[in-house]
Motif scaffolding. Structure first.
Motif, mmCIF file in Angstrom:
data_model
loop_
_atom_site.group_PDB
_atom_site.id
_atom_site.type_symbol
_atom_site.label_atom_id
_atom_site.label_comp_id
_atom_site.label_asym_id
_atom_site.label_seq_id
_atom_site.Cartn_x
_atom_site.Cartn_y
_atom_site.Cartn_z
ATOM 1 N N VAL A 215 1.767 -13.530 -7.820
ATOM 2 C CA VAL A 215 0.413 -14.204 -7.489
ATOM 3 C C VAL A 215 0.250 -13.918 -6.032
ATOM 4 C CG1 VAL A 215 0.525 -16.201 -9.057
ATOM 5 C CG2 VAL A 215 1.312 -16.404 -6.728
ATOM 6 N N ARG A 216 -1.040 -13.715 -5.874
ATOM 7 C CA ARG A 216 -1.629 -13.410 -4.310
ATOM 8 C C ARG A 216 -1.133 -14.766 -3.268
ATOM 9 N NH1 ARG A 216 -7.852 -11.802 -4.931
ATOM 10 N NH2 ARG A 216 -7.652 -10.641 -6.509
ATOM 11 N N ASP A 217 -0.911 -14.313 -2.312
ATOM 12 C CA ASP A 217 -0.396 -15.164 -1.135
ATOM 13 C C ASP A 217 -1.418 -15.786 -0.516
ATOM 14 O OD1 ASP A 217 0.862 -16.833 0.769
ATOM 15 O OD2 ASP A 217 1.704 -15.096 1.725
ATOM 16 N N PRO A 218 -1.847 -17.117 -0.666
ATOM 17 C CA PRO A 218 -3.118 -17.480 -0.188
ATOM 18 C C PRO A 218 -3.019 -17.825 1.509
ATOM 19 C CG PRO A 218 -1.930 -19.300 -1.378
ATOM 20 C CD PRO A 218 -1.365 -17.878 -1.669
ATOM 21 N N TRP B 141 -0.528 -7.868 -2.452
ATOM 22 C CA TRP B 141 -0.199 -8.226 -3.936
ATOM 23 C C TRP B 141 0.078 -6.951 -4.647
ATOM 24 C CZ3 TRP B 141 -4.736 -8.755 -7.652
ATOM 25 C CH2 TRP B 141 -4.447 -9.386 -8.730
ATOM 26 N N HIS B 142 -0.873 -5.928 -4.387
ATOM 27 C CA HIS B 142 -0.807 -4.680 -5.151
ATOM 28 C C HIS B 142 0.753 -4.054 -4.922
ATOM 29 C CE1 HIS B 142 -5.240 -3.782 -5.398
ATOM 30 N NE2 HIS B 142 -4.840 -4.838 -6.129
ATOM 31 N N ASP B 143 1.225 -4.139 -3.787
ATOM 32 C CA ASP B 143 2.777 -3.819 -3.428
ATOM 33 C C ASP B 143 3.620 -4.527 -4.187
ATOM 34 O OD1 ASP B 143 1.950 -2.058 -1.580
ATOM 35 O OD2 ASP B 143 2.112 -3.127 0.078
ATOM 36 N N ALA B 144 3.567 -5.960 -4.562
ATOM 37 C CA ALA B 144 4.388 -6.894 -5.389
ATOM 38 C C ALA B 144 4.063 -6.382 -6.802
ATOM 39 C CB ALA B 144 3.919 -8.223 -5.258
ATOM 40 N N ALA C 270 3.551 -3.433 -7.895
ATOM 41 C CA ALA C 270 3.903 -1.980 -8.088
ATOM 42 C C ALA C 270 5.531 -2.346 -8.423
ATOM 43 C CB ALA C 270 3.645 -1.300 -6.899
ATOM 44 N N ALA C 271 5.883 -3.132 -7.715
ATOM 45 C CA ALA C 271 7.802 -3.480 -7.657
ATOM 46 C C ALA C 271 7.896 -3.925 -9.021
ATOM 47 C CB ALA C 271 7.919 -4.208 -6.531
ATOM 48 N N ARG C 272 7.126 -4.843 -9.570
ATOM 49 C CA ARG C 272 7.540 -5.377 -10.969
ATOM 50 C C ARG C 272 7.265 -4.329 -12.023
ATOM 51 N NH1 ARG C 272 6.413 -11.080 -11.029
ATOM 52 N NH2 ARG C 272 7.243 -11.960 -9.125
ATOM 53 N N TRP C 273 6.233 -3.191 -11.797
ATOM 54 C CA TRP C 273 5.894 -2.493 -12.694
ATOM 55 C C TRP C 273 7.276 -1.513 -12.803
ATOM 56 C CZ3 TRP C 273 0.778 0.733 -12.764
ATOM 57 C CH2 TRP C 273 -0.157 -0.057 -13.102
ATOM 58 N N GLU C 274 7.912 -1.006 -11.453
ATOM 59 C CA GLU C 274 8.844 -0.286 -11.352
ATOM 60 C C GLU C 274 10.168 -0.705 -11.962
ATOM 61 O OE1 GLU C 274 11.828 1.831 -7.719
ATOM 62 O OE2 GLU C 274 10.055 0.218 -7.207
ATOM 63 N N ALA C 275 10.279 -2.074 -11.664
ATOM 64 C CA ALA C 275 11.512 -2.948 -12.292
ATOM 65 C C ALA C 275 11.382 -2.772 -13.798
ATOM 66 C CB ALA C 275 11.781 -4.187 -11.779
ATOM 67 N N ARG D 122 1.007 3.675 -6.145
ATOM 68 C CA ARG D 122 2.288 3.173 -5.443
ATOM 69 C C ARG D 122 3.524 3.421 -6.133
ATOM 70 N NH1 ARG D 122 -1.978 0.059 -3.548
ATOM 71 N NH2 ARG D 122 -1.910 -1.365 -1.712
ATOM 72 N N VAL D 123 3.638 3.101 -7.390
ATOM 73 C CA VAL D 123 4.635 3.239 -8.254
ATOM 74 C C VAL D 123 5.076 4.661 -8.286
ATOM 75 C CG1 VAL D 123 5.674 3.206 -10.722
ATOM 76 C CG2 VAL D 123 4.069 1.498 -9.875
ATOM 77 N N GLY D 124 4.090 5.764 -8.180
ATOM 78 C CA GLY D 124 4.172 7.208 -8.181
ATOM 79 C C GLY D 124 5.103 7.619 -6.918
#
Length: 252
Positions: free
Chosen positions: A69-72, A84-87, A89-94, A128-130
């Motif tokens: 989730v986004r950090d409010p 949020w997008h960085d986070a 991308a990390a989930r996709w990669e995992a 980012r994943v790329g």
């Protein structure tokens, strides 16, 4: 090399998935379905329903994963979304690495609401994943909410020989009516951004869940229908736990 397919699936109706999209889904070794919390469970359910309707290849695995989730606490909007997008991308990669470690094939797909090119961040996240995994990227276009809104109301998108401005609820609240625009389409509105406008000589065509069985439509002079739209929107969101809506406003 991992082949990543981003497949536009329209607005939630399995009939909106193109033959190209269906072929890409069935060619995938893995389809990833994001979970966005309890209030968005129906959205994951819709993606899974589309998979059940379109995927006939028994070798295609369908797996869910939790989205962050986004950090409010981050005050700047752009910084908050980029983090949020960085986070994500990390989930996709995992998820992709776990699939490959289990011996899965290299073709991975994600289902994208509407079309990946229109007010959607999936392509930016894929970039980012790329940077972390060797990817080839394939984009399958889908029916957009704009197309479905215009079809549902049986109206053209643009006035005669006139441009169209596509914007967001946040931008409308911050900047008001775009300079020089005669027609605007507003996406990603948390509700009621049109309240900042002088409703005189403005007509609105609004829709929620466009193209789905739950579709709700309202249209008319903005001054006359804006209260009804807000009340209808609140009721629908309470009933379903989520809402996707869009509207077009034209100077008349």
């Amino acid at each position: 090399m991992i082949h990543l397919s981003l497949i536009g699936i329209g607005t939630g109706n399995p009939d909106h998935v193109t033959r190209q999209g269906m072929a890409a889904m069935n060619a995938a070794d893995l389809i990833l379905v994001p979970l966005k919390g309890e209030d968005k469970a129906d959205l994951a359910g819709l993606r899974l329903q589309i998979c059940r309707a379109c995927v006939t290849n028994p070798a295609t695995r369908i797996e869910t994963f939790d989205l962050p989730v986004r950090d409010p606490a981050t005050p700047d909007y752009v910084t908050r979304v980029n983090d949020w997008h960085d986070a994500i991308a990390a989930r996709w990669e995992a998820a992709i690495r776990a699939h490959l470690e289990l011996g899965g094939g290299p073709r991975v797909a994600l289902l994208v609401w509407g079309d990946p090119s229109l007010y959607d961040s999936t392509l930016r996240i894929a970039g980012r994943v790329g940077l972390r995994l060797p990817l080839t990227l394939e984009v399958i276009p889908g029916i957009t909410a704009i197309q479905m809104l215009c079809a549902a109301h049986a109206i053209p998108l643009n006035d005669l020989a006139a441009p169209v401005t596509i914007t967001t609820g946040r931008a409308l609240r911050m900047d008001g009516w775009p300079d020089g625009a005669t027609t605007i389409v507003v996406m990603l509105d948390a509700g009621g951004a049109f309240r900042v406008l002088d409703p005189a000589e403005l007509t609105i065509w609004w829709g929620a869940y466009v193209g789905m069985a739950e579709q709700i439509l309202r249209a008319g002079p903005l001054a006359q229908v804006q209260d009804d739209i807000l009340a209808t929107r609140a009721t629908a969101r309470a009933a379903h736990g989520w809402i996707m809506d869009i509207y077009l406003i034209r100077k008349t």
